[in-house]
Motif scaffolding. Structure first.
Motif, mmCIF file in Angstrom:
data_model
loop_
_atom_site.group_PDB
_atom_site.id
_atom_site.type_symbol
_atom_site.label_atom_id
_atom_site.label_comp_id
_atom_site.label_asym_id
_atom_site.label_seq_id
_atom_site.Cartn_x
_atom_site.Cartn_y
_atom_site.Cartn_z
ATOM 1 N N LEU A 91 -14.659 16.134 -87.068
ATOM 2 C CA LEU A 91 -14.344 16.235 -85.731
ATOM 3 C C LEU A 91 -14.193 14.727 -85.019
ATOM 4 C CD1 LEU A 91 -14.739 17.938 -83.059
ATOM 5 C CD2 LEU A 91 -16.772 17.013 -82.689
ATOM 6 N N LEU A 92 -14.856 13.769 -85.633
ATOM 7 C CA LEU A 92 -14.811 12.548 -85.180
ATOM 8 C C LEU A 92 -13.681 11.555 -85.923
ATOM 9 C CD1 LEU A 92 -18.391 11.844 -83.582
ATOM 10 C CD2 LEU A 92 -16.442 12.241 -82.513
ATOM 11 N N TRP A 93 -13.205 12.132 -86.967
ATOM 12 C CA TRP A 93 -12.768 11.388 -87.830
ATOM 13 C C TRP A 93 -11.565 10.461 -87.364
ATOM 14 C CZ3 TRP A 93 -13.471 9.715 -92.711
ATOM 15 C CH2 TRP A 93 -12.414 9.038 -93.411
ATOM 16 N N GLU A 94 -10.706 11.096 -86.569
ATOM 17 C CA GLU A 94 -9.585 10.410 -85.787
ATOM 18 C C GLU A 94 -10.050 9.458 -84.764
ATOM 19 O OE1 GLU A 94 -6.266 13.086 -85.138
ATOM 20 O OE2 GLU A 94 -6.120 13.067 -87.310
ATOM 21 N N LYS A 95 -11.222 9.654 -84.225
ATOM 22 C CA LYS A 95 -11.715 9.209 -82.984
ATOM 23 C C LYS A 95 -12.128 7.268 -83.166
ATOM 24 C CE LYS A 95 -11.487 12.577 -80.347
ATOM 25 N NZ LYS A 95 -10.404 12.857 -79.261
ATOM 26 N N VAL A 96 -12.340 7.140 -84.395
ATOM 27 C CA VAL A 96 -12.794 5.718 -84.746
ATOM 28 C C VAL A 96 -12.026 5.137 -85.666
ATOM 29 C CG1 VAL A 96 -15.225 6.333 -83.949
ATOM 30 C CG2 VAL A 96 -14.912 6.600 -86.266
ATOM 31 N N ARG A 98 -13.006 2.150 -87.538
ATOM 32 C CA ARG A 98 -13.717 1.375 -88.711
ATOM 33 C C ARG A 98 -14.576 2.437 -89.464
ATOM 34 N NH1 ARG A 98 -16.718 -3.136 -85.993
ATOM 35 N NH2 ARG A 98 -17.177 -1.133 -84.854
ATOM 36 N N LYS A 99 -14.947 3.698 -88.849
ATOM 37 C CA LYS A 99 -15.751 4.502 -89.521
ATOM 38 C C LYS A 99 -17.262 4.086 -89.897
ATOM 39 C CE LYS A 99 -12.411 7.307 -90.106
ATOM 40 N NZ LYS A 99 -11.247 6.590 -89.325
ATOM 41 N N LYS A 100 -17.948 3.155 -89.018
ATOM 42 C CA LYS A 100 -19.199 2.442 -89.342
ATOM 43 C C LYS A 100 -20.083 3.311 -88.595
ATOM 44 C CE LYS A 100 -19.772 -1.752 -88.988
ATOM 45 N NZ LYS A 100 -19.927 -2.296 -90.527
ATOM 46 N N VAL A 101 -21.035 3.938 -89.285
ATOM 47 C CA VAL A 101 -22.121 4.814 -88.858
ATOM 48 C C VAL A 101 -23.298 4.254 -89.275
ATOM 49 C CG1 VAL A 101 -22.906 7.111 -89.170
ATOM 50 C CG2 VAL A 101 -20.595 6.659 -89.143
ATOM 51 N N LEU A 102 -24.508 4.302 -88.452
ATOM 52 C CA LEU A 102 -25.695 4.086 -88.382
ATOM 53 C C LEU A 102 -26.699 5.286 -88.491
ATOM 54 C CD1 LEU A 102 -26.319 0.768 -86.443
ATOM 55 C CD2 LEU A 102 -26.375 1.039 -88.952
ATOM 56 N N SER A 133 -28.258 -4.086 -80.580
ATOM 57 C CA SER A 133 -27.285 -5.084 -81.128
ATOM 58 C C SER A 133 -26.607 -5.174 -82.280
ATOM 59 C CB SER A 133 -28.307 -6.284 -81.201
ATOM 60 O OG SER A 133 -29.365 -6.117 -82.201
ATOM 61 N N ALA A 134 -26.705 -3.961 -82.810
ATOM 62 C CA ALA A 134 -25.920 -3.697 -84.222
ATOM 63 C C ALA A 134 -24.603 -3.191 -83.923
ATOM 64 C CB ALA A 134 -26.605 -2.578 -85.016
ATOM 65 N N ASP A 135 -23.584 -3.561 -84.860
ATOM 66 C CA ASP A 135 -22.175 -3.204 -84.964
ATOM 67 C C ASP A 135 -22.079 -1.641 -85.456
ATOM 68 O OD1 ASP A 135 -19.449 -3.409 -84.586
ATOM 69 O OD2 ASP A 135 -19.276 -4.147 -86.414
ATOM 70 N N TRP A 136 -21.674 -0.699 -84.609
ATOM 71 C CA TRP A 136 -21.377 0.842 -84.900
ATOM 72 C C TRP A 136 -20.556 1.544 -84.216
ATOM 73 C CZ3 TRP A 136 -23.174 4.370 -81.345
ATOM 74 C CH2 TRP A 136 -24.090 3.875 -80.529
ATOM 75 N N ASP A 137 -20.046 2.452 -84.874
ATOM 76 C CA ASP A 137 -18.765 3.149 -84.108
ATOM 77 C C ASP A 137 -19.675 4.533 -83.755
ATOM 78 O OD1 ASP A 137 -16.531 1.498 -84.427
ATOM 79 O OD2 ASP A 137 -16.593 2.238 -86.514
ATOM 80 N N ILE A 138 -20.456 5.228 -84.682
ATOM 81 C CA ILE A 138 -21.283 6.291 -84.450
ATOM 82 C C ILE A 138 -22.563 6.013 -84.930
ATOM 83 C CG2 ILE A 138 -21.775 8.754 -85.153
ATOM 84 C CD1 ILE A 138 -18.279 8.630 -85.949
ATOM 85 N N ALA A 139 -23.696 6.631 -84.202
ATOM 86 C CA ALA A 139 -25.093 6.277 -84.522
ATOM 87 C C ALA A 139 -25.627 7.772 -84.411
ATOM 88 C CB ALA A 139 -25.803 5.362 -83.626
ATOM 89 N N VAL A 140 -26.747 7.926 -85.131
ATOM 90 C CA VAL A 140 -27.400 9.262 -85.321
ATOM 91 C C VAL A 140 -28.743 8.811 -85.062
ATOM 92 C CG1 VAL A 140 -28.425 11.222 -86.518
ATOM 93 C CG2 VAL A 140 -26.096 10.301 -87.035
ATOM 94 N N VAL A 141 -29.183 9.671 -83.639
ATOM 95 C CA VAL A 141 -30.823 9.198 -83.436
ATOM 96 C C VAL A 141 -31.414 10.675 -83.473
ATOM 97 C CG1 VAL A 141 -32.360 8.575 -81.627
ATOM 98 C CG2 VAL A 141 -30.329 7.319 -81.928
#
Length: 350
Positions: A91-96, A98-102, A133-141
């Protein structure tokens, strides 16, 4: 995409243990974190369910019940929160770019697995505060986190919402275990831009076999999520079953009272014995489960000791988790612990 990754293992694998060990058929299974006193399926629903197997699914009734229960309409209803975890990477592939996920280092491992499977650059964090403070495009909480039992605090929630409002980031908030403590939910207010909230009926309601979950997010994602889920992701009987459960406010009140009563007994009677057995008081809990942080060798020994008295729990890397027993299961667990603490196995654990 990398479809050669080994999938995470799930649950306490009770059936596998029963095949390995004798006299395991009647074990007390506390390895699941689902409510041990689940929503009771009404006889009337069972008697009238035959015709539901002949009808294509129409989610309208469940959509209405979910909107009332959660306080806002779900964007989509799927086959458990697991289905949404599977489709969010596409779903989010074309939205970001760099594809950086935490993802949390401790938590439901399907989150990490699914993002890695789809080729995202996945890193782990220990504390939610690292996201500020981290560098991310998508995070999971995950709130509350299973197995750590940790909730996202009010202050952390406000900071995360501010991050979403001020950037093009996306947040996946897994609230699958939150029904017993709804005051912590982000669904109390309109969601910020870029936020996806996942809810389940498998935990508090104990309806894991129904395979029903809900996603809440901006309506702009509706065409895409419908395309990814396809038609009829949830069977007709499950739609009607869960709608009745969500509308059953009397049972929900009784269930919350039962959880509180059982918790008080568990803390007063069971926890001191488990603290001794585990040689640890490093325990965290939610209304549905209790997790002890242990040395791995000690955890394995304690796991085996509990098996010797017919109690099956969840063993992780440096932790042991028990679901809160049903009221009628408490004495059986207590008796097993008494036998352990009076016997020779305590010496072996020491």
């Amino acid at each position: 995409m990398n479809f050669t990754l080994e999938p995470p293992k799930h649950g306490g694998d009770l059936a596998a243990w029963q095949r390995l060990e004798q006299n395991a058929d009647h074990w007390l299974d506390l390895s699941s974190a689902c409510n041990r006193e689940p929503w009771p399926i009404p006889e009337s629903l069972l008697e009238n369910s035959a015709k539901l197997w002949y009808e294509l699914p129409d989610p309208f009734v469940l959509e209405q019940a979910a909107t009332t229960y959660f306080g806002q309409a779900p964007l989509a209803i799927g086959a458990g929160t697991q289905q949404f975890i599977e489709v969010l990477p596409s779903l989010l592939w074309e939205k970001v770019q760099r594809k950086k996920v935490l993802v949390p280092a401790v938590g439901y491992q399907e989150h990490s697995y699914c993002w890695r499977k789809w080729g995202y650059d996945v890193s782990e964090y220990q504390e939610v505060s690292e996201l500020f403070s981290a560098d991310w495009d998508i995070a999971v909480v995950i709130s509350p986190n299973n197995p750590s039992g940790r909730y996202v605090s009010e202050q952390e929630s406000e900071q995360l919402k501010a991050l979403l409002d001020d950037s093009e980031r996306y947040l996946i908030l897994d609230e699958a275990f939150l029904d017993a403590t709804p005051e912590h939910s982000w669904l109390k207010v309109p969601l910020p831009r870029g936020c996806f909230v996942l809810r389940s009926v498998g935990k508090f309601f104990g309806l894991a076999g129904a395979r029903v979950g809900f996603m809440f997010a901006d309506q702009a994602f509706l065409p895409a999520i419908q395309s990814l889920l396809g038609p009829w992701p949830v069977a007709t009987p499950a739609l009607h079953l869960v709608a009745e459960a969500l509308k059953d406010s009397a049972w929900q009140d009784e269930a919350l009272a039962s959880l509180a009563e059982r918790h008080d007994y568990f803390m007063a009677t069971i926890v001191p014995k488990l603290n001794t057995l585990f040689d640890s008081q490093d325990m965290h809990y939610t209304p549905l489960f209790y997790t002890w942080q242990l040395d791995q060798e000690q955890a394995v020994k304690a796991f085996s000791a509990l098996h010797s008295v017919g109690v099956h729990v969840r063993l992780g890397q440096g932790w042991v988790r028990l679901s809160l027993p049903a009221g009628h299961e408490m004495q059986r667990l207590n008796n097993g612990l008494v036998r352990l603490l009076q016997g020779h196995q305590l010496k072996e654990l020491g």
